[in-house]
Structures are given as C-alpha cells and as structure tokens.
Write an enzyme that holds these catalytic residues in place. Structure first.
Site, mmCIF file in Angstrom:
data_model
loop_
_atom_site.group_PDB
_atom_site.id
_atom_site.type_symbol
_atom_site.label_atom_id
_atom_site.label_comp_id
_atom_site.label_asym_id
_atom_site.label_seq_id
_atom_site.Cartn_x
_atom_site.Cartn_y
_atom_site.Cartn_z
ATOM 1 N N CYS A 72 0.831 -1.216 0.000
ATOM 2 C CA CYS A 72 0.000 0.000 0.000
ATOM 3 C C CYS A 72 0.858 1.256 0.000
ATOM 4 O O CYS A 72 1.684 1.458 0.886
ATOM 5 C CB CYS A 72 -0.933 -0.010 1.214
ATOM 6 S SG CYS A 72 -1.927 1.490 1.352
ATOM 7 N N ARG A 75 -0.038 4.786 3.026
ATOM 8 C CA ARG A 75 0.000 4.525 4.463
ATOM 9 C C ARG A 75 0.293 5.719 5.363
ATOM 10 O O ARG A 75 0.350 5.575 6.580
ATOM 11 C CB ARG A 75 1.022 3.414 4.752
ATOM 12 C CG ARG A 75 0.544 2.060 4.307
ATOM 13 C CD ARG A 75 1.594 1.003 4.548
ATOM 14 N NE ARG A 75 2.514 0.853 3.428
ATOM 15 C CZ ARG A 75 3.655 0.182 3.478
ATOM 16 N NH1 ARG A 75 4.035 -0.362 4.628
ATOM 17 N NH2 ARG A 75 4.424 0.073 2.411
#
Ligand code: ARG
Length: 382
Positions: A72, A75
């Site tokens: 991801c 974050r």
C-alpha cells in the site's frame, strides 16, 4: 468446501499475543506497564484457548496492520483509520447490513474516510464469518467461459455463480452492481442486494469534452467511489478476524491504468485510442501510452467534478516518502513491495521509483485467506 487453516496452538497464540501486547503498550501513551495485561491475557488463553482484545487494542491493531501493508502506497494516514467494532456480529444478514452502512459512512458524501469494520473473530469453537466478495462494491461480468461480453471480466465467475444461485441479474449494463456474498457462522453463503444509496458512483468524462467535444459521455463509463477490500483476514496478536472489510480512497491509476485499461478487465485502450484519432496500427506510435494518459486524466477530472476524494500518483508518491521519513524518525522500519508501490504509469516520474525497499512481513497484518480467490470467484457456491 475448502477447509480453512486458521487454527493455531495456544502456544502460538500466546507468542503472537505477547508480542502484540508489548507493541501496543510501547506505542500507546498512557497504556502503562504491559505486565498486568499480559498476565490477564495468559490466564484467559489458558482458560478458553483464545482472548478478547480491548477496544483500544483492536483500534491500534487494525491501524498497525495498515501500517504493515507492504503493497500500500497510501499509508501516511495509517493512524487515522476509523475502526467500527462489530465483533458481536456472526449472522450474514446483520453483517451485510453493517457492510452497507460501512460504505455509507466511509463514502461520507464524497469526502472518503479510511474505515474498517471488524466482525467476529475465529474461536476454538468455530471459525468466524467470511465475506466471499473481493470488495464490497463489484461490477458484474456477463459472458460465457471463453469471453466476457459485458462488464468486469474479473467478476465473471462470481456473476455466473450468483445467477445459478437465483440472482436475477442486473440490467445488463457494463456496470451492474453485484450482490454482496456473506457466509455467517454455521451457515452457508448468502447474497444480499447492494442498496443503491450505499454505493456512490462517479460518471467518467474526459475534461476536453467539457468545452467542445462530447467528453465521452455517450460511453456511459463510471466507477465506484470507494475501494473496500472485503476478503482479507485481519490478524492481530494471534487472533484472526476473517471478516474485516477496510477501505482507503482511490488513487486514479487503479481505475484509469488498471480497472478500465487492463486487457482482461474493461480493455478500453483500443476504443480510447480510436476516439483520440491515434494510429493504433503500430505499437511504435505509442498510442497505448497516450490513451492511458487521457484515460487517467478523465478519471481524476471526473472524481474532482463529482467532489469525491481521489489521489493522483504524483501526490500519493510524495506522501509515501513523507511516511518513510516519519516512520524512520520514530525508529521504525517500513517494509514495502516495489512492484506494488510504483504506479502502473509514469513510474520513473515519481520519487518512489528511484529506490529500493525491504519486503518483510510483520504482524499485525491483513493476510489473504487460503481459498479467498476461489470464493471471490464463487467456486463451490452452488
Ligand atoms: N486496486 C483495487 C481497485 O482498483 C483497490 C485496492 C485498494 N486501493 C485503495 N486505494 N485502498 O479496486
């Protein structure tokens, strides 16, 4: 049906629990000495084979699981994840209703809020509930085994299984909402129609159309506002929450360079290339590259016009570097998977491209269930 392998021995749970409780106390101002809590967890485990997280532990665990998500790029805001504690829910109808409420709250009229809803965990007595759908919002894919003619080919197997189960199908457009498939504790999977007001959608238009051309309005392209992954397992301190749907906001490239562009999804590059009058007869005209850029401009423009949160890949890349610096200052290593972090277009024009990362897995974490892929495709549904 698939046997889930989420069982651990009490000793394994204790090891993971101890590590998490120490982390929680280290990172939570005012949580104090972990020893009292560790003793209580140990006793609860010995007695019942499991233990219950406090609401504060659940919140921090879910947030740290995001912080630990190596794939991801988004974050930076891990510590502001909103956590909806629904651990008391085990039945499919209550779970589906809360999933739809999750979507409404996360959508927030367009100001998308990163949110997770946590349902009942696995216990030694019984596995927890499961959401078969890959995301809370999915578009149907209609066709036969060999070719999908309408919609999102990724969801064709699930669409087919739902039709066999008795779902009457949507209107037959390329963007029909699929029902949500939920399996409650001690139950078979059931499907629930997605209420129209739960899934905000954005019509996709090209910006250059606004002043003169048609902006691709006639194509009827759209995408949903909120990406909410629903078939991963949240693991915190040895406890598994198999149903814990979570969302952030979209980065434009996910839609413009993948969902609408991939040849095995909506495969729109040829149509966009032709519309732009490009020479699609030769790769060397770079018509695919030019079509990708225009498709991505259209996605960002459309979300902006609809006032729905979306990030562009340049901004999100810079935020990720800020995240790395911030974490480093706190003395924490950040794991990352380069091949997921670097955006699918213009990689080298973003700062995340020009460095390497370590891809270590740490817990708490969002993990893939064994068999999740099969379930998302509706295998064994009928
Ligand atoms: N890539 C997936 C999609 O296009 C969503 C994954 C999660 N994305 C996010 N921005 N949180 O639907």
């Amino acid at each position: 049906m698939e046997i889930l392998q989420r069982r651990s021995t009490t000793a394994q749970v204790w090891g993971a629990a101890e590590e998490f409780i120490r982390l929680f106390h280290r990172e939570t101002p005012g949580a104090g000495d972990p020893r009292t809590r560790l003793a209580a967890v140990r006793a609860e485990l010995a007695e019942s084979g499991t233990y219950r997280h406090t609401p504060q532990e659940l919140v921090h665990g879910a947030r740290v699981a995001w912080r630990n998500s190596n794939r991801c790029i988004g974050r930076l805001y891990w510590n502001s994840l909103r956590v909806r504690d629904r651990r008391g829910l085990t039945d499919s109808d209550a779970i589906a209703a809360e999933c739809f409420e999750h979507l409404r709250e996360a959508t927030n009229g367009g100001r998308v809020r990163p949110t997770i809803t946590v349902f009942a965990p696995d216990t030694p007595q019984s596995p927890g509930p499961l959401i078969w759908s890959e995301q809370l919002v999915r578009y149907a894919g209609y066709g036969d085994h060999h070719s999908v003619t309408v919609g999102d080919a990724r969801n064709a197997p699930l669409t087919e299984a739902l039709l066999r189960l008795g779902w009457s199908g949507g209107a037959g457009t390329p963007f029909d909402l699929l029902p949500l498939v939920v399996q409650g504790v001690d139950d078979k999977p059931r499907w629930f129609d997605t209420p129209a007001d739960a899934a905000l959608e954005v019509p996709i238009r090209h910006p250059d159309g606004d002043g003169g051309g048609d902006g691709w309005a006639d194509w009827g392209l759209r995408w949903h506002a909120v990406p909410a992954i629903s078939n991963m397992c949240l693991e915190i301190g040895g406890i598994h929450y198999p149903a814990a749907p979570f969302n952030g906001w979209y980065m434009g490239t996910e839609i413009g360079a993948r969902n609408l562009a991939d040849a095995d999804r909506y495969n729109l590059l040829p149509a966009v290339g032709r519309r732009l009058g490009l020479d699609t007869s030769s790769d060397r005209s770079l018509w695919k590259d030019r079509a990708l850029v225009e498709l991505n401009r259209a996605v960002l423009h459309s979300f902006d016009r609809a006032e729905v949160t979306i990030a562009d890949h340049h901004t999100e890349s810079r935020r990720f570097l800020t995240h790395l610096e911030r974490e480093e200052r706190r003395g924490r290593d950040v794991g990352a998977d380069w091949s997921w972090i670097v955006p699918p277009i213009s990689g080298s024009a973003t700062p995340v491209f020009h460095r390497t990362y370590e891809d270590r897995q740490v817990s708490p974490a969002y993990v893939h269930h064994p068999g999740a892929q099969d379930r998302a495709q509706g295998r064994d549904l009928v």
